[in-house]
Design an enzyme around this catalytic site. Structure first.
Site, mmCIF file in Angstrom:
data_model
loop_
_atom_site.group_PDB
_atom_site.id
_atom_site.type_symbol
_atom_site.label_atom_id
_atom_site.label_comp_id
_atom_site.label_asym_id
_atom_site.label_seq_id
_atom_site.Cartn_x
_atom_site.Cartn_y
_atom_site.Cartn_z
ATOM 1 N N ASP A 2 -7.551 22.934 43.615
ATOM 2 C CA ASP A 2 -8.713 23.815 43.702
ATOM 3 C C ASP A 2 -9.807 23.226 42.820
ATOM 4 O O ASP A 2 -9.509 22.567 41.820
ATOM 5 C CB ASP A 2 -8.355 25.221 43.213
ATOM 6 C CG ASP A 2 -9.329 26.255 43.738
ATOM 7 O OD1 ASP A 2 -8.962 26.966 44.690
ATOM 8 O OD2 ASP A 2 -10.471 26.338 43.220
ATOM 9 N N ARG A 51 -14.834 36.057 54.129
ATOM 10 C CA ARG A 51 -15.782 37.106 54.512
ATOM 11 C C ARG A 51 -15.876 38.225 53.487
ATOM 12 O O ARG A 51 -14.938 38.499 52.766
ATOM 13 C CB ARG A 51 -15.318 37.734 55.828
ATOM 14 C CG ARG A 51 -15.445 36.812 56.965
ATOM 15 C CD ARG A 51 -15.089 37.504 58.244
ATOM 16 N NE ARG A 51 -13.660 37.674 58.418
ATOM 17 C CZ ARG A 51 -13.123 38.471 59.309
ATOM 18 N NH1 ARG A 51 -13.906 39.217 60.075
ATOM 19 N NH2 ARG A 51 -11.828 38.558 59.450
ATOM 20 N N ARG A 57 -16.566 36.237 61.126
ATOM 21 C CA ARG A 57 -16.160 34.879 60.729
ATOM 22 C C ARG A 57 -17.278 33.889 61.044
ATOM 23 O O ARG A 57 -17.520 32.949 60.293
ATOM 24 C CB ARG A 57 -14.890 34.471 61.476
ATOM 25 C CG ARG A 57 -13.662 35.273 61.083
ATOM 26 C CD ARG A 57 -12.436 34.785 61.827
ATOM 27 N NE ARG A 57 -11.249 35.582 61.527
ATOM 28 C CZ ARG A 57 -10.903 36.687 62.175
ATOM 29 N NH1 ARG A 57 -11.647 37.129 63.172
ATOM 30 N NH2 ARG A 57 -9.809 37.350 61.842
ATOM 31 N N ASN A 64 -19.705 27.108 55.423
ATOM 32 C CA ASN A 64 -18.411 26.429 55.298
ATOM 33 C C ASN A 64 -18.432 25.020 55.887
ATOM 34 O O ASN A 64 -17.634 24.177 55.511
ATOM 35 C CB ASN A 64 -17.292 27.280 55.904
ATOM 36 C CG ASN A 64 -16.870 28.377 54.943
ATOM 37 O OD1 ASN A 64 -17.228 28.345 53.769
ATOM 38 N ND2 ASN A 64 -16.121 29.340 55.422
ATOM 39 N N VAL A 87 -7.497 26.173 57.950
ATOM 40 C CA VAL A 87 -7.406 27.628 57.803
ATOM 41 C C VAL A 87 -8.804 28.233 57.647
ATOM 42 O O VAL A 87 -9.075 29.353 58.066
ATOM 43 C CB VAL A 87 -6.509 28.003 56.588
ATOM 44 C CG1 VAL A 87 -6.440 29.509 56.391
ATOM 45 C CG2 VAL A 87 -5.099 27.442 56.760
ATOM 46 N N ASN A 89 -12.435 29.566 57.896
ATOM 47 C CA ASN A 89 -13.130 30.203 59.024
ATOM 48 C C ASN A 89 -14.580 29.775 59.168
ATOM 49 O O ASN A 89 -15.183 29.372 58.179
ATOM 50 C CB ASN A 89 -13.082 31.734 58.834
ATOM 51 C CG ASN A 89 -11.825 32.314 59.442
ATOM 52 O OD1 ASN A 89 -11.446 31.935 60.547
ATOM 53 N ND2 ASN A 89 -11.195 33.221 58.718
ATOM 54 N N ARG A 120 0.305 39.625 63.721
ATOM 55 C CA ARG A 120 -0.299 40.959 63.552
ATOM 56 C C ARG A 120 0.100 41.856 64.724
ATOM 57 O O ARG A 120 0.548 42.987 64.529
ATOM 58 C CB ARG A 120 -1.823 40.836 63.457
ATOM 59 C CG ARG A 120 -2.234 40.271 62.118
ATOM 60 C CD ARG A 120 -3.736 40.251 61.912
ATOM 61 N NE ARG A 120 -4.002 39.853 60.538
ATOM 62 C CZ ARG A 120 -4.952 39.010 60.164
ATOM 63 N NH1 ARG A 120 -5.770 38.482 61.059
ATOM 64 N NH2 ARG A 120 -5.096 38.703 58.893
ATOM 65 N N HIS A 144 -10.087 32.705 67.539
ATOM 66 C CA HIS A 144 -9.605 33.553 66.440
ATOM 67 C C HIS A 144 -10.814 34.391 66.026
ATOM 68 O O HIS A 144 -11.548 34.060 65.107
ATOM 69 C CB HIS A 144 -9.110 32.675 65.285
ATOM 70 C CG HIS A 144 -8.660 33.447 64.078
ATOM 71 N ND1 HIS A 144 -7.675 34.400 64.122
ATOM 72 C CD2 HIS A 144 -9.062 33.401 62.783
ATOM 73 C CE1 HIS A 144 -7.489 34.904 62.907
ATOM 74 N NE2 HIS A 144 -8.324 34.321 62.079
#
Ligand code: 2OP
Length: 278
Positions: A2, A51, A57, A64, A87, A89, A120, A144
């Site tokens: 990170d 978000r 998104r 991004n 991953v 968005n 989900r 997505h």
């Protein structure tokens, strides 16, 4: 790793110290620079902004995009033979960008979408029918996001189609909740988006690649004529193994399902255009 100093190292220490309790023996370490990640086989990219409540998104796309361009450059220069799991968005557009920016072949870049959306839906169905979540196999294609294409006819519970087990009204309700599944969590958390199901889904994908499982999972993949769709990224069933995406599986769809999938692909294409990748 990170960019926030200490964060990855702290998380890694904390995770390592759970090993004796839950009994795993993999080594976990946090890095502060890309040098320490050199030679990685699989790289999972979550870098970027998430978000805030009420945001879509798609609104993250241009912000991004800058983060991902930079991240991909650093990842690929240290791990030129890696497979990337995206991953960040909006994941379909970011997967497309990652393929362009990395110059990796399309089979080496795969996005997290259908495994999460399917999980989900499966959990909502399991609650509704009082069955184990793992007995549900969900079929979700496309973006997505709000244009995701849920296919109840190919969603099964212990091999029985969902359409034989629940009324259309109940299915529609569960599908609508799935489409807004990420938003529901963002609204509850207020800061940040979902962690646990996305990370479990990414780990499942990484495991399929690292262990060469040839497992069929729903993932965001670059299409080049499959499903009659070209040069965009959407979720479809793919076989994941050592070479990344080893096969794109083409399901037989009805005319209506095909139309919905084309609309979904078009929405992603429009978003990709805003990045002006040329
Ligand atoms: C979600 O929670 C992270 O997009 C992701 O749906």
């Amino acid at each position: 790793m990170d960019i926030v100093p200490g964060l990855a190292q702290g998380k890694a220490l904390d995770i390592s110290q759970s090993a004796p309790v839950v009994n795993f023996d993999s080594g976990v370490s946090g890095a502060k620079s890309y040098e320490e990640t050199a030679g990685s086989e699989v790289v999972i990219i979550t870098a970027g902004f998430s978000r805030k409540p009420g945001m879509t998104r798609d609104e993250l796309c241009l912000t991004n995009m800058r983060v991902i361009n930079d991240t991909i450059h650093n990842v690929v220069s240290h791990s030129p033979d890696c497979t990337i799991i995206m991953v960040t968005n909006p994941v379909d557009a970011m997967t497309y960008l990652a393929i362009k920016a990395s110059k990796l072949p399309r089979n080496r870049v795969v996005g997290l979408s259908g495994v999460l959306d399917g999980a989900r839906l499966s959990s909502f169905i399991a609650d509704e029918l009082k069955v184990p979540p793992a007995s549900v196999s969900a079929c979700i294609l496309g973006e997505h996001g709000k244009n995701m294409v849920v296919i109840p006819r190919l969603t099964t519970v212990k091999d029985k189609p969902l359409t034989e087990l629940l009324s259309k009204e109940t299915i529609d309700k569960l599908v609508a909740r799935t489409i807004m599944g990420g938003d529901e969590i963002v609204a509850l958390l207020k800061t940040g988006s979902a962690f646990y199901a996305p990370s479990a889904a990414a780990a499942r994908m990484a495991e399929a690649i690292i262990l060469d499982k040839k497992e069929t999972l729903l993932c965001a993949a670059h299409l080049d004529g499959e499903y009659g769709i070209k040069d965009t990224v959407i979720s479809v069933p793919v076989k994941l193994g050592k070479k990344g995406i080893e096969e794109i599986i083409e399901l037989e769809l009805t005319t209506e399902e095909k139309q919905a999938l084309n609309k979904s692909a078009e929405a992603v294409r429009e978003l990709i255009k805003t990045m002006k990748l040329g």
